[in-house]
Structure formats: structure tokens, C-alpha cells
Design a protein around this motif. Structure first.
Motif, short mmCIF file in Angstrom:
data_model
loop_
_atom_site.label_atom_id
_atom_site.label_comp_id
_atom_site.label_asym_id
_atom_site.label_seq_id
_atom_site.Cartn_x
_atom_site.Cartn_y
_atom_site.Cartn_z
N UNK A 225 0.86 -1.17 0.05
CA UNK A 225 -0.09 0.16 -0.14
C UNK A 225 0.80 1.29 -0.04
N UNK A 226 0.12 2.31 -0.14
CA UNK A 226 0.92 3.75 -0.25
C UNK A 226 0.73 4.22 1.52
N UNK A 240 5.64 8.73 -0.85
CA UNK A 240 5.09 7.55 0.01
C UNK A 240 6.10 6.46 0.07
N UNK A 241 5.97 5.54 0.92
CA UNK A 241 6.60 4.05 0.71
C UNK A 241 5.61 3.02 0.63
N UNK A 242 5.90 2.28 -0.08
CA UNK A 242 5.07 1.09 -0.19
C UNK A 242 5.71 -0.40 0.34
N UNK A 243 4.77 -0.65 1.34
CA UNK A 243 5.40 -1.68 2.27
C UNK A 243 4.54 -3.02 2.36
N UNK A 267 8.48 6.08 -3.48
CA UNK A 267 7.58 6.33 -4.37
C UNK A 267 7.20 7.79 -4.35
N UNK A 268 7.03 8.53 -5.49
CA UNK A 268 6.30 9.88 -5.52
C UNK A 268 5.31 9.75 -6.62
N UNK A 289 13.64 0.48 1.37
CA UNK A 289 13.52 1.75 1.54
C UNK A 289 12.16 2.23 2.31
N UNK A 290 12.37 3.37 3.12
CA UNK A 290 11.22 3.48 3.99
C UNK A 290 11.28 5.18 4.24
#
Length: 495
Positions: A225-226, A240-243, A267-268, A289-290
Motif C-alpha cells: 500500500x501507499x 510515500x513508501x510501499x510496504x 515512490x512519488x 527503503x522507507x
């Protein structure tokens, strides 16, 4: 004659009431108090703190048995305030008159406590009123009960910092089973606001100038998710990060909850185009990456990165460094290579939650032994990186023996808010601290409440993800709840 008797009876009743009140008042005012040199044992501990003039009254309770507490507050530049009762409960308007009159000066508190019919006068303590304005209307935060796996009743809330008024932005009672999290305004301005919704009706909500959109929670090209958003100062992008996240519960008291990623990338997102920009330079399989955040000028993206490890076996080996990469805010693309600005792994530590001050001078982050979710790590402390000199240090002046974690800055970079478990070791509470020009922090103070003991002892909720807000967040909660329950989502595409 009858009227005269009635008048005399009324007069007699009024005289009796006044006499009774005077007798009570005299009994409740300090009489021949015994002077002691120790500070008053009060909750919260406000002795020596620095506050903004706009803050709500610093009401406090007394530990132990207390029949009556009598408090006189005198301003160094003039003015006086008095409270008398079971606890120190100051009039809001009179308090603000006193603090405004004494900006840049000190308030002296004289406290007398009556126990077993005898009065004790404790050593005076002072509170400094900063000459720096707070510049914010209030705070936003999430309140969540201990039942993390099923979420329970929780929501996003906002609080007027000049008084004690709190209201819900959105509660999950309107969307049962949902978890509302990861909210943030654009530089404390809620005209641009976003947060994530986990659960069966997952989504990412973005509101800009009153227009609300619910994004599809997961794009098929993303790993998750974002989440963990941060606005670009132009308002045209959100990082955002997607985790892919897992949560587990430990069997030992010292390590209750652990949250770790199986994968995460940065991501942007462009709200105007509904486009997600993914770049392999910040979305690698070899690293997690976070927590991306933009610099105040929008030219740099800061984030955390760790070498990927086998999960769950190697979760204690996951340690994050602070990194940065250039950002072209015209094209919406990354520029150059990733650069490590603070190597926590060399110290055997993990750095998370980077938050740059809005004046561009400092970067505040949390340091723990491992992982990306330090709010349950007892060793977690606040650290400050001077972006001008490159030097980093632990904030010993605000850290405690328990968890000190998630934080944010006021827009003028003069104040911070952060969460801490120093109160009872179980629940995170909100603390504020003043920041001087050299990055030195004042003694933190607990978010004031009308009756602090009653409020904090009776509230079995943790406060987290706090942020300052320049004005109240305006969100149509009913429309948001209907939208979340409907599962109608705006599609996003990868650029």
C-alpha cells in the motif's frame, strides 16, 4: 408585616450562605503553612519547562492525599493568577492574559497543600514563557487502544492547543474493522491532507482544497500500500513508501510488539495526474527503503534504507541508515545518486522517522537497536542531525529511560511534538519541547489536560503520529466513511 418577615427570612438565608462560603473559603486557604524545601510532588512535572504563550493552562494534580491545593502564579513582568481546589485548575482566559504579559520571562508557582488538616508550603518552581510563538492552532494525532491486531475503537483526532477541546476527524466506528493511520498535512497546513486506511475497505485518502479522493490501496505494480506520506512544498507531489508489513507479539514483557517489512520501496505520487513514479534507484530488491520526506526547498528527498535480510529469522539484523537523493520538482524525477548522510549501521543502530525542520537547518530522527518501527523499542531515543555541519547527537535533554519516538516540527521550527512511554511504560503520550537556534531542546512537557490525572489515568489509549496543524482539519467524516465503505476507488498508474 408579612412581607417584612419574608424579607427578613430571605436576608437571613443569604447571610447564612455567605457565612458558610466564607467559613469554607477560610478553611481552604493556607493557614500557618509549614515551609519545606522540596518541590511539590505534582503530576505532570511542569517545573522548569518552557512553554509557548498560546498553550492551554498547565493544570496539575498532587501526588498522595490532598484535601485542598492552593496555587498562586506570579509573572516576572507582572500579573497574578490563583487556583484553589482538589487540583490546580486555572481559568483559560486569565491564564492566557498572564502568559502573554510574561513572554520572554518566567512564571513563579507557589503551591500549598492541605493534608490531615495541616498546610504545607513547598519550594516555589518556575515555568519559562518563550518569546517564540507557537504559531499553530493545534495538534492532530491518532489514538489507538492496545488491541493492535483487531484495531478496536480508534481514529484520527485534533486538539486546540490553546484550550482543552478535542474532536474527532474520523473514527473507525464509521468504518468498522478499519485502521486509520499515517496522516499528514502539508507543512502543518491541512488544506492538503492525506492518510491511509487499512482493512477490508483499504484506500489512501487525499484531500486538496476541499476535494477528496480515495485512491485504490494497492496498485498491481506496487509491493504494498501507499503509506508514510509526506507532501512536497509545492503541493504537486506526495512521497510515500510501499510496504509489505508483518506484525508479531513477543512472549517477553520487555519486547511486546514487533513490526517489520518483508519489502519496502519509496515512490512519488502526482495527485494531478494520478501517476506513481517508481525508480529503481530507490526501489531495490537488495534494500528496504522507507519513510520518505522532502526537504523544505523541495530539491531533496530524505529516506531510510536497510540491507534486506531473511524474515523473520534476521529481523534483528535489519538496521537503517539515513539517505538522500536529489529531486527535480519540475519534471517530478529523481536526480543523481543515493547518498548516505548518517550511517547508523556502523554504530550497530537503526535510524528511522526522519523529519527535517522547516527552516532547513536540522533533521530529527529516532535511533533504536534495529528495525523500522521503534515505538515499542524501550531503547528508542530522539537524535538530531545538523544539516549545516553534518554532526548528529542524541537529544539527552529530551530523551528518557523509555521509548521516545515519532515526532514533528512546528512550521516556524521553534517547537517539536513527540511520543514517549516515560509516563507508565505502556502507553505513548504526547510531549512538547522548545528548540533554540542551536538545536538545544528545553525540558519536555506533557500535553496539558483539564484534569491531568483523571484524563491520563482513565484513558487507555496510545497517542501516536502527532503533527502540528495551523488550523482545524475540515473533513466531511460522513462522506469519507461512505466513500470508504463503497469501495469506489480512483485508479493510479505507474509512470
Amino acid at each position: 408585616m408579612r412581607m417584612k418577615k419574608r424579607y427578613n427570612r430571605v436576608t437571613w438565608m443569604l447571610t447564612l450562605c455567605v457565612a458558610s462560603w466564607l467559613a469554607w473559603a477560610c478553611a481552604s486557604s493556607p493557614v500557618d503553612p509549614i515551609l519545606v524545601q522540596q518541590l511539590t510532588p505534582i503530576f505532570p512535572d511542569y517545573a522548569g519547562v518552557t512553554i509557548p504563550a498560546e498553550i492551554a493552562p498547565l493544570n496539575f494534580n498532587c501526588y498522595g492525599e490532598c484535601e485542598v491545593m492552593d496555587v498562586v502564579v506570579r509573572g516576572e513582568k507582572g500579573g497574578e493568577l490563583h487556583a484553589n481546589g482538589e487540583y490546580a485548575d486555572f481559568d483559560v482566559e486569565e491564564w492566557h492574559q498572564l502568559t502573554q504579559q510574561n513572554k520572554g520571562a518566567a512564571l513563579t508557582f507557589t503551591v500549598c497543600v492541605k493534608k490531615d488538616g495541616k498546610w504545607t508550603q513547598y519550594r516555589d518552581f518556575t515555568v519559562n514563557v518563550s518569546s517564540d510563538d507557537l504559531g499553530e492552532w493545534g495538534l492532530t494525532y491518532r489514538r489507538i487502544p492496545p488491541g493492535y491486531e483487531v484495531y478496536g475503537r480508534m481514529g484520527l483526532y485534533q486538539r486546540d492547543l490553546s484550550n482543552f477541546h478535542e474532536q474527532a476527524i474520523l473514527e473507525n466506528t464509521a468504518v468498522p474493522g478499519a485502521c486509520l493511520n499515517c496522516h499528514v498535512s502539508d507543512r502543518t497546513h491541512p488544506e492538503r491532507f492525506t492518510f491511509h486506511i487499512r482493512g477490508d475497505h483499504g484506500a489512501t485518502l487525499i484531500q486538496r482544497d476541499g476535494v477528496m479522493e480515495l485512491l485504490k490501496a494497492k496498485n498491481d505494480s506496487l509491493g504494498g500500500s501507499m503509506v508514510y506520506p509526506y507532501w512536497h512544498p509545492s503541493g504537486r507531489f506526495v512521497a510515500y513508501s510501499t510496504n509489505k508489513t508483518n506484525q508479531s507479539f513477543h512472549a517477553v514483557a520487555e519486547e511486546r510488539v514487533e513490526v517489520f517489512d518483508h519489502a519496502s520501496d519509496v515512490l512519488v505520487y502526482s495527485p494531478d495526474k494520478h501517476e506513481i513514479m517508481l525508480d529503481s534507484i530507490v526501489a531495490t530488491k537488495e534494500h528496504y527503503e522507507n519513510y520518505p520526506v522532502f526537504s523544505p526547498d523541495g530539491k531533496t528527498l530524505y529516506f531510510c534504507a536497510a540491507v534486506a535480510k531473511e524474515i523473520p529469522a534476521g529481523y534483528k539484523e535489519i538496521q537503517y541508515n539515513l539517505c538522500k537523493i536529489g529531486f527535480d520538482d519540475v519534471k517530478g524525477t529523481f536526480v543523481g545518486e543515493v547518498d548516505t548522510i548518517f550511517n547508523a549501521r556502523q554504530m550497530g543502530k537503526s535510524a528511522n522517522h526522519p523529519r527535517p525542520s522547516y527552516d532547513g537547518r536540522f533533521l530529527l530522527f529516532t535511533m533504536s537497536d534495529y528495525g523500522c518501527f521503534p515505538i515499542w523499542h524501550k531503547e528508542a531515543d530522539q537524535w538530531l542531525l545538523d544539516l549545516k555541519t553534518g554532526e548528529a547527537r542524541p537529544l539527552d535533554e529530551v530523551n528518557s529511560d523509555d521509548t521516545d519516538s515519532y515526532h514533528n516540527w512546528s512550521e516556524n521550527s521553534k517547537w517539536i511534538v513527540f511520543t514517549s512511554r516515560r509516563g507508565n511504560g505502556y502507553y505513548t503520550m504526547l510531549y512538547l519541547s522548545h528548540v533554540d537556534k542551536d538545536g538545544r531542546m528545553s525540558k519536555p512537557f506533557l500535553l496539558p489536560q483539564r484534569n491531568p490525572w483523571k484524563y491520563y489515568d482513565g484513558t487507555l489509549y496510545s497517542f501516536n503520529t502527532p503533527d502540528f496543524t495551523s488550523q482545524p482539519v475540515v473533513l466531511d467524516a460522513q462522506a469519507a466513511a461512505r466513500g470508504i465503505r463503497s469501495d469506489q476507488r480512483v485508479e493510479t498508474r505507474i509512470r
